[in-house]
Motif scaffolding. Structure first.
Motif, mmCIF file in Angstrom:
data_model
loop_
_atom_site.group_PDB
_atom_site.id
_atom_site.type_symbol
_atom_site.label_atom_id
_atom_site.label_comp_id
_atom_site.label_asym_id
_atom_site.label_seq_id
_atom_site.Cartn_x
_atom_site.Cartn_y
_atom_site.Cartn_z
ATOM 1 N N ASN A 148 0.825 -1.213 0.000
ATOM 2 C CA ASN A 148 0.000 0.000 0.000
ATOM 3 C C ASN A 148 0.861 1.266 0.000
ATOM 4 O O ASN A 148 0.488 2.284 -0.580
ATOM 5 C CB ASN A 148 -0.987 -0.007 1.170
ATOM 6 C CG ASN A 148 -0.298 0.003 2.516
ATOM 7 O OD1 ASN A 148 0.827 -0.474 2.656
ATOM 8 N ND2 ASN A 148 -0.977 0.534 3.521
ATOM 9 N N GLU A 149 2.036 1.210 0.641
ATOM 10 C CA GLU A 149 2.944 2.359 0.624
ATOM 11 C C GLU A 149 3.502 2.572 -0.777
ATOM 12 O O GLU A 149 3.616 3.714 -1.238
ATOM 13 C CB GLU A 149 4.093 2.150 1.609
ATOM 14 C CG GLU A 149 3.651 2.145 3.056
ATOM 15 C CD GLU A 149 4.756 1.752 4.017
ATOM 16 O OE1 GLU A 149 4.853 2.419 5.080
ATOM 17 O OE2 GLU A 149 5.531 0.813 3.722
ATOM 18 N N ARG A 150 3.847 1.470 -1.463
ATOM 19 C CA ARG A 150 4.326 1.580 -2.842
ATOM 20 C C ARG A 150 3.264 2.212 -3.734
ATOM 21 O O ARG A 150 3.559 3.080 -4.550
ATOM 22 C CB ARG A 150 4.696 0.203 -3.387
ATOM 23 C CG ARG A 150 6.016 -0.290 -2.925
ATOM 24 C CD ARG A 150 6.416 -1.564 -3.673
ATOM 25 N NE ARG A 150 7.404 -2.260 -2.887
ATOM 26 C CZ ARG A 150 7.168 -3.309 -2.117
ATOM 27 N NH1 ARG A 150 5.963 -3.824 -2.060
ATOM 28 N NH2 ARG A 150 8.125 -3.854 -1.420
ATOM 29 N N GLU A 151 2.023 1.759 -3.559
ATOM 30 C CA GLU A 151 0.928 2.313 -4.363
ATOM 31 C C GLU A 151 0.754 3.805 -4.105
ATOM 32 O O GLU A 151 0.535 4.581 -5.037
ATOM 33 C CB GLU A 151 -0.369 1.561 -4.063
ATOM 34 C CG GLU A 151 -0.381 0.139 -4.573
ATOM 35 C CD GLU A 151 -1.568 -0.661 -4.067
ATOM 36 O OE1 GLU A 151 -2.440 -0.089 -3.361
ATOM 37 O OE2 GLU A 151 -1.626 -1.861 -4.373
ATOM 38 N N ASP A 152 0.856 4.214 -2.836
ATOM 39 C CA ASP A 152 0.729 5.635 -2.494
ATOM 40 C C ASP A 152 1.849 6.455 -3.133
ATOM 41 O O ASP A 152 1.616 7.547 -3.658
ATOM 42 C CB ASP A 152 0.750 5.832 -0.975
ATOM 43 C CG ASP A 152 -0.503 5.318 -0.293
ATOM 44 O OD1 ASP A 152 -1.514 5.068 -0.995
ATOM 45 O OD2 ASP A 152 -0.476 5.169 0.952
ATOM 46 N N ILE A 153 3.061 5.920 -3.086
ATOM 47 C CA ILE A 153 4.200 6.643 -3.654
ATOM 48 C C ILE A 153 4.058 6.757 -5.164
ATOM 49 O O ILE A 153 4.278 7.825 -5.751
ATOM 50 C CB ILE A 153 5.529 5.953 -3.266
ATOM 51 C CG1 ILE A 153 5.766 6.125 -1.762
ATOM 52 C CG2 ILE A 153 6.694 6.506 -4.071
ATOM 53 C CD1 ILE A 153 6.917 5.307 -1.205
ATOM 54 N N LEU A 154 3.677 5.664 -5.817
ATOM 55 C CA LEU A 154 3.494 5.698 -7.267
ATOM 56 C C LEU A 154 2.373 6.654 -7.657
ATOM 57 O O LEU A 154 2.484 7.388 -8.647
ATOM 58 C CB LEU A 154 3.246 4.297 -7.804
ATOM 59 C CG LEU A 154 4.452 3.359 -7.760
ATOM 60 C CD1 LEU A 154 4.038 1.943 -8.135
ATOM 61 C CD2 LEU A 154 5.569 3.861 -8.655
ATOM 62 N N ALA A 155 1.289 6.685 -6.869
ATOM 63 C CA ALA A 155 0.187 7.618 -7.132
ATOM 64 C C ALA A 155 0.660 9.058 -6.966
ATOM 65 O O ALA A 155 0.291 9.943 -7.757
ATOM 66 C CB ALA A 155 -0.984 7.326 -6.201
ATOM 67 N N PHE A 156 1.490 9.304 -5.958
ATOM 68 C CA PHE A 156 2.026 10.648 -5.737
ATOM 69 C C PHE A 156 2.842 11.106 -6.949
ATOM 70 O O PHE A 156 2.676 12.216 -7.445
ATOM 71 C CB PHE A 156 2.887 10.670 -4.470
ATOM 72 C CG PHE A 156 3.649 11.942 -4.290
ATOM 73 C CD1 PHE A 156 3.045 13.064 -3.752
ATOM 74 C CD2 PHE A 156 4.985 12.031 -4.681
ATOM 75 C CE1 PHE A 156 3.747 14.244 -3.593
ATOM 76 C CE2 PHE A 156 5.691 13.205 -4.528
ATOM 77 C CZ PHE A 156 5.067 14.313 -3.982
ATOM 78 N N PHE A 157 3.751 10.230 -7.435
ATOM 79 C CA PHE A 157 4.576 10.599 -8.576
ATOM 80 C C PHE A 157 3.743 10.772 -9.848
ATOM 81 O O PHE A 157 4.016 11.648 -10.663
ATOM 82 C CB PHE A 157 5.697 9.575 -8.800
ATOM 83 C CG PHE A 157 6.894 9.836 -7.933
ATOM 84 C CD1 PHE A 157 7.774 10.859 -8.239
ATOM 85 C CD2 PHE A 157 7.143 9.063 -6.818
ATOM 86 C CE1 PHE A 157 8.872 11.118 -7.441
ATOM 87 C CE2 PHE A 157 8.237 9.303 -6.014
ATOM 88 C CZ PHE A 157 9.107 10.338 -6.330
ATOM 89 N N LYS A 158 2.705 9.947 -10.020
ATOM 90 C CA LYS A 158 1.843 10.087 -11.185
ATOM 91 C C LYS A 158 1.140 11.441 -11.164
ATOM 92 O O LYS A 158 1.082 12.144 -12.171
ATOM 93 C CB LYS A 158 0.814 8.960 -11.222
ATOM 94 C CG LYS A 158 -0.061 9.001 -12.441
ATOM 95 C CD LYS A 158 -1.019 7.843 -12.489
ATOM 96 C CE LYS A 158 -1.873 7.963 -13.747
ATOM 97 N NZ LYS A 158 -2.863 6.923 -13.852
ATOM 98 N N LYS A 159 0.636 11.826 -9.981
ATOM 99 C CA LYS A 159 -0.034 13.131 -9.834
ATOM 100 C C LYS A 159 0.956 14.264 -10.090
ATOM 101 O O LYS A 159 0.632 15.253 -10.764
ATOM 102 C CB LYS A 159 -0.623 13.243 -8.422
ATOM 103 C CG LYS A 159 -1.232 14.585 -8.094
ATOM 104 C CD LYS A 159 -2.587 14.750 -8.724
ATOM 105 C CE LYS A 159 -3.295 15.965 -8.182
ATOM 106 N NZ LYS A 159 -3.330 17.080 -9.087
#
Length: 95
Positions: free
Chosen positions: A22-33
Motif C-alpha cells: 500500500n505504501e508503494r501504491e501511495d508513492i506511485l500515485a504521488f509521482f503520477k499526480k
C-alpha cells in the motif's frame, strides 16, 4: 522522470527500505499526480519571460576585510584556571 514499480523497487533496495504494498501504491500515485501537474507547465508560454538565476534579487554584502584584535591575551586568559608564558595550562589527558 517517470516513476514506475521497477524504479521504485531499485530505490527501495538502494536506500535499504522495506515498503508495504500500500505504501508503494501511495508513492506511485504521488509521482503520477506530480507528473500530471508538471504537464501544466508545458502549456504556459514563456517566450517573453526573461531567464533568471534567482527568484529574488540577490545583493552580496561584503564587509571590509580588516584585521582587528578586540581582546588582549591577558584579557582572554583572565578566566583561565592556570596560564604560563601566555598559554593556557590544562590537566594532562594522556599518561
Amino acid at each position: 522522470m517517470h516513476m514506475d514499480a521497477m524504479k521504485l523497487k531499485k530505490l527501495e533496495k538502494l536506500n535499504q527500505l522495506r515498503l508495504e504494498e500500500n505504501e508503494r501504491e501511495d508513492i506511485l500515485a504521488f509521482f503520477k499526480k506530480a507528473e500530471e501537474d508538471m504537464g501544466i507547465f508545458d502549456s504556459v508560454s514563456t517566450e517573453d519571460v526573461k531567464r533568471m538565476v534567482h527568484v529574488m534579487p540577490m545583493i552580496n554584502v561584503i564587509r571590509e576585510d580588516v584585521s582587528s584584535q578586540p581582546f588582549t591575551r591577558d584579557q582572554l586568559q583572565a578566566g583561565a584556571p592556570e596560564a604560563s608564558d601566555g598559554y593556557w595550562q590544562v590537566p594532562r589527558l594522556v599518561e
